[in-house]
Design an enzyme around this catalytic site. Sequence first.
Site, PDB file in Angstrom:
ATOM      1  N   ASP A  93       1.246   5.228   1.085  1.00 16.52           N
ATOM      2  CA  ASP A  93       0.775   6.278   1.981  1.00 16.52           C
ATOM      3  C   ASP A  93       1.385   7.605   1.569  1.00 16.52           C
ATOM      4  OD1 ASP A  93      -0.605   4.394   3.536  1.00 16.52           O
ATOM      5  OD2 ASP A  93       1.217   3.916   4.658  1.00 16.52           O
ATOM      6  N   ASP A 120       7.473   5.309  13.724  1.00 18.22           N
ATOM      7  CA  ASP A 120       8.007   4.306  14.643  1.00 18.22           C
ATOM      8  C   ASP A 120       9.486   3.970  14.431  1.00 18.22           C
ATOM      9  OD1 ASP A 120       7.271   3.098  12.256  1.00 18.22           O
ATOM     10  OD2 ASP A 120       5.987   1.570  13.160  1.00 18.22           O
ATOM     11  N   ASP A 161       0.828  -1.201   0.000  1.00 17.11           N
ATOM     12  CA  ASP A 161       0.000   0.000   0.000  1.00 17.11           C
ATOM     13  C   ASP A 161       0.867   1.258   0.000  1.00 17.11           C
ATOM     14  OD1 ASP A 161      -1.006  -0.879   3.358  1.00 17.11           O
ATOM     15  OD2 ASP A 161       0.812   0.130   2.708  1.00 17.11           O
TER      16      ASP A 161
END
Length: 476
Positions: A78, A166, A76
């Site tokens: 982003d 993260d 995917d």
Amino acid sequence: MLTGLKSLVRKATSIFASPKAQTYPIIIPRSDHSLSRQQLSPNAVKVLYRLNKAGFDAYLVGGCIRDHLIGVNAKDFDVVTNATPEEIHDLFSNSRLIGRRFRLVHVTFGREIIEVSTFRANSAKDDSASKPQESLKGKDSARSAHGIMLRDNVYGSIEEDAERRDFTFNALYYNVQDFSIHDYCGGLEDIENKKIRIIGDPRERYQEDPVRMLRAIRFAGKLGFDIEEETAAPIKEMAHLLDHIPPARLFEEVLKLLGSGNGIKTFHLLRQYGLFKYLFPDTEALLVSGWKRDDINPEAFILQGLENTDKRLQAGKTTAPYFLYAVMLWPSVVLRHEEFQAQGMPITPALHQAASMVLDNQVASTAIPRRFSTPMREIWDMQFRLPKRYGKRAFVLLEHPRFRAAFDFLLIRELSGTEMGGLGAWWEAFQFASEHEQRELIKSIDARSNDKEGPKKRRPRRRRKSNAPQRETPEK
Ligand code: ATP
Ligand code: MG
């Protein structure tokens, strides 16, 4: 695996070796990296151009850049921008605003969804240090009593956005205007060294969001990278914080952890880091207890189930999430089943009771939607029906919507050492046989002298007609 990264690595290595190594962002021009526009989703590129054209900054970020640099296909894309969710929504008629914890926009192109979010700052930080842009004054963050971030909608600059991500390799930004990659936290060097490194203080970052511990393990399993020492150090001790994460979120994480093609490795890592017990407490307790029976070795069975899932995914086949969950909880179902039977409950009610008990316990850790728990129960139930093939039963079972999954499950049991008297091979043959052959196969069971299901045993059925209590034959 890292072939696509060669030129970039050369450049990055020289940059990191230079005295200016600490100056971020490190900007890698197109000529020095291997990420080409052709590898990116054309729809994601369209979104970037439209945002740029409207005067906003916009970048591709996160997993898609990381995976392409490593040589893995990204699943995917982003996008991150300095436009607010409302501004993004206004620009794309094919978009909708979503999310509570993180407010963002989904731009849909047929079946593809491009996730577009606004640069955000880490809401844990002192606000005086951050200078959100004038147009991005939104302030909306909240924490639970345990310090866990509940909402995180404080907008910020791209630097702040990078800092709140993260891991270093997830803070790489691709700029479609000049095709450069911007590295804000040393992610390129960590990719080069195959290291998973959390951004900032590991304890603080796990406290804010304990799911990051699971994400570290997931990337270790998926990418084969090592978790850097300081990033790894507090995990065992902080694992208990997962108890405060909503079970629905953990359910999603488990599917990604165990259902992405690296289940075996990830399962071992989760146990090694003391995280598994917060995801599957009953299963962990049973594994630790060393409980086994002649017909089930829990660890061997789970590993066999994960291997089957990994192989299917690696071969490009699909797997059903309920199958994986049925595997993970089966040893507990077998144990409870034994206990209920020992209390005098007949075999079938005892199985249903065992399944309910195991599922009830499990949903406290990871919520299991009913669309998954129903087929799980069916798979378990069919383990006791598949041995009963005489008469019309085999034909009826073959038509059952869960037959294929139950059959695969049976094979996993056999492969992990459960002696089933050739049941898997029989069903394998039966499924692909002609009708005549199928009848012969059924006769072959009836003819077996040791088959308790054979014709001689049909007698009690007459008694059943006269309302005698129905007897179930336990599985051999
Ligand atoms: P993949 O999609 O392959 O599972 P990913 O890194 O893209 O991996 P996503 O969940 O899609 O994972 O998240 C997109 C990006 O958002 C990440 O790369 C990371 O930068 C950021 N992110 C996701 N979850 C967190 C988190 N819990 N804490 C901080 N940043 C996060
Ligand atoms: Mg992603």
